[in-house]
Design a protein around this motif. Structure first.
Motif, mmCIF file in Angstrom:
data_model
loop_
_atom_site.group_PDB
_atom_site.id
_atom_site.type_symbol
_atom_site.label_atom_id
_atom_site.label_comp_id
_atom_site.label_asym_id
_atom_site.label_seq_id
_atom_site.Cartn_x
_atom_site.Cartn_y
_atom_site.Cartn_z
ATOM 1 N N ARG A 545 0.865 -1.183 0.000
ATOM 2 C CA ARG A 545 0.000 0.000 0.000
ATOM 3 C C ARG A 545 0.899 1.230 0.000
ATOM 4 O O ARG A 545 2.079 1.134 0.305
ATOM 5 N N HIS A 546 0.390 2.350 -0.331
ATOM 6 C CA HIS A 546 1.123 3.618 -0.467
ATOM 7 C C HIS A 546 1.948 3.679 -1.741
ATOM 8 O O HIS A 546 2.378 4.743 -2.146
ATOM 9 N N PHE A 547 2.215 2.569 -2.379
ATOM 10 C CA PHE A 547 3.063 2.617 -3.554
ATOM 11 C C PHE A 547 2.275 2.337 -4.834
ATOM 12 O O PHE A 547 2.771 2.518 -5.926
ATOM 13 N N THR A 553 -10.356 -0.732 -0.942
ATOM 14 C CA THR A 553 -10.180 -1.852 -0.027
ATOM 15 C C THR A 553 -11.509 -2.296 0.552
ATOM 16 O O THR A 553 -11.647 -3.413 0.997
ATOM 17 N N LYS A 581 0.728 -9.734 7.519
ATOM 18 C CA LYS A 581 -0.553 -10.375 7.244
ATOM 19 C C LYS A 581 -1.105 -9.825 5.932
ATOM 20 O O LYS A 581 -0.564 -8.856 5.391
ATOM 21 N N VAL A 583 -4.333 -8.320 3.588
ATOM 22 C CA VAL A 583 -5.659 -7.709 3.536
ATOM 23 C C VAL A 583 -6.132 -7.857 2.095
ATOM 24 O O VAL A 583 -5.472 -7.401 1.165
ATOM 25 N N ASP B 22 -6.415 -4.699 14.752
ATOM 26 C CA ASP B 22 -6.883 -3.675 13.807
ATOM 27 C C ASP B 22 -8.224 -4.059 13.205
ATOM 28 O O ASP B 22 -8.466 -5.207 12.882
ATOM 29 N N ASP B 25 -9.765 -2.745 7.747
ATOM 30 C CA ASP B 25 -9.444 -1.803 6.693
ATOM 31 C C ASP B 25 -9.784 -0.367 7.081
ATOM 32 O O ASP B 25 -9.913 0.488 6.247
ATOM 33 N N ASP B 27 -8.907 2.884 7.547
ATOM 34 C CA ASP B 27 -7.658 3.368 6.973
ATOM 35 C C ASP B 27 -6.897 4.370 7.833
ATOM 36 O O ASP B 27 -6.112 5.135 7.324
ATOM 37 N N GLU B 29 -4.014 5.501 9.388
ATOM 38 C CA GLU B 29 -2.711 4.966 9.069
ATOM 39 C C GLU B 29 -1.802 4.975 10.279
ATOM 40 O O GLU B 29 -1.642 5.975 10.947
ATOM 41 N N ALA B 38 4.263 6.109 7.158
ATOM 42 C CA ALA B 38 3.501 4.910 7.490
ATOM 43 C C ALA B 38 4.424 3.702 7.633
ATOM 44 O O ALA B 38 5.459 3.618 7.004
ATOM 45 N N GLU B 40 4.003 0.805 6.540
ATOM 46 C CA GLU B 40 4.147 0.070 5.272
ATOM 47 C C GLU B 40 4.861 0.872 4.194
ATOM 48 O O GLU B 40 5.096 0.393 3.104
ATOM 49 N N GLY B 41 5.162 2.121 4.534
ATOM 50 C CA GLY B 41 6.059 2.872 3.659
ATOM 51 C C GLY B 41 7.460 2.497 4.058
ATOM 52 O O GLY B 41 7.682 1.441 4.649
#
Ligand SMILES: [Zn+2]
Ligand SMILES: [Zn+2]
Ligand SMILES: [Zn+2]
Lengths: 766, 102
Positions: A545-547, A553, A581, A583, B22, B25, B27, B29, B38, B40-41
């Motif tokens: 995500r972010h990329f 979603t 994990k 999603v 969590d 979804d 969002d 962040e 983030a 995941e960044g």
């Protein structure tokens, strides 16, 4: 009067003359008493008298005539004789007038230029017959008009006589020639032009005709008419030879034609009496440069009028563009070229019926062509401006450019060819003061002109927009779509694309794409591992995500059997990557399902929503949309409808009544929508990538193709309501849009200023 | 009707398991408290997210990009403390991201 006799002949004649004279003079000194003055006057007047052509000059004794003139010369009466002659001539002019009237009325009746030629010949006859020196012309008879001067030898008045006579004669004929003569004379002059354009032929010239024209003073009098004959002939020849012929340079050939064919002819009026070609060259130089200018002007005008199609034809038309460049150096027609091309672009290119891709292609060609014609780029700057503004307002311009950059060119034609340098984008706003190739801006540049560095096409296209960020975003969306569409695990092409784009847009802008690419390869590796641990039907692409462009979603509740497959995979994944994990983006992707019905078995690729719906129909064969939504949780109605539609198209479901569907265990004849193509529905996941065109834009695009029909309709019928337009469009081939879509398009057309709406009626904006 | 799934090309996102229960979804962040990027960044020093720029879990329950935390710990002002709560930093035993141990 020129005498061409040799000295020996002259000496001989002199002897003979002296002999005859002394016989007549009875060997007395001088000539006094030889002839009385009144006799001399009578002889001279009679000799000179203008007569009708039917009565030629009677035989005369040359010695007697000479003697008479000498007597008059000694008594200083030659000027009086001349005046008397001119008076006589005036008396006789009616003879010529009658004839001119006769010829001209015949010409006006028949329009036959041969009559003019006859008239000209006839006038020359008159001229020669009445010329006071005519008999002596190129003869060896001594000068009649010798005036006694006090101190020196006697002086000839020959040229004075000729001048007076010529002026009087010309004045008269110009006073009687009617206006229609110039029309006939023009045709006559044109008839002396070199007929054959075959360059190997020698030019055959009718010199005698021109001698006649000169004798009658026609060349001076009709100078501009003769020039216009010349101009028109040159123009006609150039147009005939060069029109539509763009694949070779023509200017040199035209100049050669001028030298070989036109100059010899032009020497007749413009280099009369030149003794050799050098002298002729000198006499012609002024005229020559005027006519060379004309050659350039004509070719320039022709090429300017053809410019749009030449651009379409590029690069085949390169030689013609080089000609145009050369012509523009000679003839200042730059602003004309700009306005012509702008007009053509507006009419033929910048209208809603044109494809954005086509506009871009032509724009790129314009860039290339005008670089040939005008390397500093002033013309391009002026022509490009409206195109760029138009493109900026088109919803799909960026998408088209980007698609081209990543090699999506549908029919293989790419905007950017291999010749275009692979260089970083040129920023327009930075002046490079270190640029050693800097040159002052051309005079017609205008205040906002920025010299286009010989930049690459891509930079030019990207600079249509204020910032390149929009392109980078679009690039990311497009690459995302393409990566998600790769099925064979071969990402080489995309990798190469990204490398190329990095050079242009910079490493940083493409970093996101690097991550996407790595997600793809990682997903493949992970899947191989998971499959080796516990084989699964599921082969996910696992993205960071972010990329990636933001993807939906908001997932819906899958039927338990599908959910179980996901969960099992996710467990294996976490076993492999303990800190991570998964999603699921359940809306996206495709499911290959086999559907066994009573009379048939289908194997189809459907979006997951459709797979979920099929699953529900396997429990019960009638569902309403509301019931489905209740079962699937957190899903929007349009998504469900779309999922249903896929299954209807496949003939699995049928909408019995509004929003109520039934499973077709036994196939039914497809009735209502034969045009639907189920296969195309399977790749629905792509539509869901945001950043893509909005659905509205797409629909407007689709109707765009029918602009020509709409335009024609409104031209013929004036005002039309929307539903009439819709009804009539059904006659256009392949038209299958709804009235809402048409409405959106018409609205877009209105914003572009093409149509006007008032009280629900549409008309063209003219 | 009988429906058989033959194969399924799906799309998923990976997330770090930050231990929070969590709500799937939502969002909101989760960002690294040090670089504000983030989880995941990736941290400012990295270009590739995920295994190349893993997280580090503290016993205090705070989670950071590993590179961010190591850089922080390396500075004198850190006093080896968690930058969020100033408790001495202790890396949670069980949750050390494996680095490419495939
Ligand atoms: Zn960080
Ligand atoms: Zn890092
Ligand atoms: Zn802490």
């Amino acid at each position: 009067m020129t005498t061409t006799a040799t000295p020996a002949v002259l000496a001989f004649v002199e002897d003979k003359w002296q002999e005859a004279f002394s016989n007549l003079n009875h060997h007395q000194p001088g000539i006094s008493g030889l002839m009385t003055l009144s006799k001399a006057w009578k002889i001279a007047a009679d000799f000179l008298r203008p007569r009708p052509l039917s009565q030629p000059r009677p035989k005369y004794n040359p010695v007697e005539v000479k003697m008479a003139f000498d007597v008059l010369g000694q008594t200083r009466l030659l000027y009086t004789v001349l005046e008397n002659f001119l008076d006589d001539m005036h008396q006789q002019e009616y003879l010529i007038k009658h004839e001119v009237e006769e010829y001209m009325s015949k010409y006006e009746e028949t329009d036959d230029p041969r009559i003019i030629a006859q008239l000209v010949n006839r006038l020359v006859e008159w001229f020669n017959a009445w010329h006071p020196l005519a008999e002596y012309d190129s003869s060896s008879v001594p000068d009649l008009w010798l005036a006694d001067s006090q101190d020196d030898a006697p002086k000839s008045l020959g040229h004075v006589v000729t001048d007076h006579f010529t002026v009087a004669f010309h004045t008269h004929i110009y006073s009687i020639l009617p206006p229609s003569f110039s029309r006939g004379f023009k045709v006559l002059v044109a008839s002396t032009l070199p007929i054959s354009d075959d360059m190997s032929d020698n030019v055959k010239l009718d010199q005698s005709a021109w001698e006649s024209f000169f004798a009658l003073g026609l060349v001076e009098r009709y100078e501009s008419l003769i020039a216009s004959v010349c101009y028109e002939h040159i123009e006609g020849y150039i147009r005939k030879t060069c029109e539509g012929k763009w694949s070779e340079k023509m200017l040199t050939g035209m100049r050669e034609w001028m030298t070989k064919k036109m100059v010899p002819w032009m020497c007749l009026p413009y280099a009369r009496g030149a003794k050799n070609s050098e002298e002729a060259g000198k006499m012609m130089s002024g005229v020559g440069s005027r006519f060379d200018y004309h050659v350039c002007k004509v070719l320039c005008d022709l090429r300017t009028s053809e410019i749009f199609d030449m651009i379409v034809d590029f690069p085949d038309s390169k030689p013609a563009l080089e000609d145009l460049k050369e012509c523009l150096h000679r003839v200042d027609q730059r602003s004309n070229l700009v306005s012509t091309l702008r007009k053509a672009n507006k009419k033929r290119l910048l209208h809603p019926g044109a494809d954005t891709k086509d506009i871009l292609t032509q724009y790129v060609s314009i860039i290339k062509c005008l670089r040939v014609v005008d390397p500093p780029g002033v013309l391009l700057y002026k022509v490009a401006d409206p195109i760029r503004r138009y493109l900026r307002d088109r919803p799909d311009t960026i998408r088209c450019i980007v698609a081209d950059l990543v090699g999506d060119g549908e029919n293989g034609t790419s905007l950017v060819d291999d010749n275009d340098p692979l260089v970083p984008l040129v920023s327009r706003d930075v002046e490079d003061y270190t640029d050693v190739t800097w040159e002052p801006e051309p005079l017609d540049a205008g205040p906002d002109f920025r010299a286009n560095k010989p930049g690459d096409i891509v930079s030019t296209l990207v600079s249509i927009y204020e910032s390149k960020d929009l392109f980078v975003k679009e690039l990311q969306v497009l690459l995302a779509q393409r990566l998600l569409n790769v099925t064979d695990g071969n990402y080489e092409k995309e990798r190469r694309n990204i490398e190329i784009l990095k050079v242009r847009f910079g490493e940083a802008a493409l970093q996101v794409c690097e991550v996407m690419l790595r997600d793809m390869t990682d997903s493949r590796r992970i899947d191989q591992h998971v499959q080796s641990q516990k084989p699964s039907l599921l082969h996910p692409i696992i993205i960071s995500r972010h990329f990636w462009p933001t993807l939906q979603t908001g997932t819906f509740t899958l039927p338990s059997r599908l959910r179980a497959v996901q969960e099992e995979y996710a467990r294996e994944y976490t076993a492999f990557k303990p800190d991570k994990k998964l999603v699921w983006l359940s809306h996206m992707g495709t499911v290959k399902i086999e559907v066994e019905l009573q009379d048939r078995t289908l194997e189809v690729d459907v979006p997951p929503v459709s797979a979920a719906i099929v699953e529900l129909f396997s429990e019960r064969d009638r569902w309403s949309v509301d019931e489905l939504i209740a079962q699937m949780g957190r899903i929007d109605r349009p998504s469900v409808s779309k999922g249903l539609l896929v299954l209807v198209d496949l003939g699995i479901l049928k909408e019995e009544e509004t929003d109520n569907y039934r499973l077709l265990e036994i196939a039914e004849e497809p009735s209502s929508e034969p045009g639907a193509v189920p296969a195309s529905r399977s790749a629905i996941s792509m539509d869901e990538l945001p950043g893509a065109q909005t659905a509205q834009q797409q629909q407007a695009e689709q109707v765009r193709m029918y602009w020509k029909f709409i335009e024609g309709m409104l031209t013929n019928l004036g005002l039309l309501p929307l539903d009439r337009i819709q009804t009539m469009l059904k006659f256009a081939p392949g038209y299958d849009r709804s009235i809402e879509q048409l409405g959106m398009y018409m609205e877009a057309a209105r914003r572009e200023g093409l149509v006007v709406a008032k009280d629900g009626m549409w008309r063209l904006n003219r | 009707m009988k429906v058989t799934i033959k194969s399924w090309n799906a799309i998923a996102q990976w997330r770090w398991d930050t231990g929070k229960a969590d709500q799937d979804d939502a969002d909101e962040e989760d960002v690294c408290g040090i670089c504000r990027v983030a989880y995941e960044g990736c941290c400012p020093a990295c270009k590739m997210p995920g295994d190349d720029c893993p997280l580090i879990w503290g016993e205090c329950s705070h989670v950071f990009h590993m590179h961010c935390l190591l850089k922080w710990i390396g500075t004198g002002q850190s006093k080896q403390q968690c930058p969020m709560d100033r408790r001495p930093w202790v890396t949670a035993e069980r949750k050390v991201a494996p680095s490419n141990s495939s």
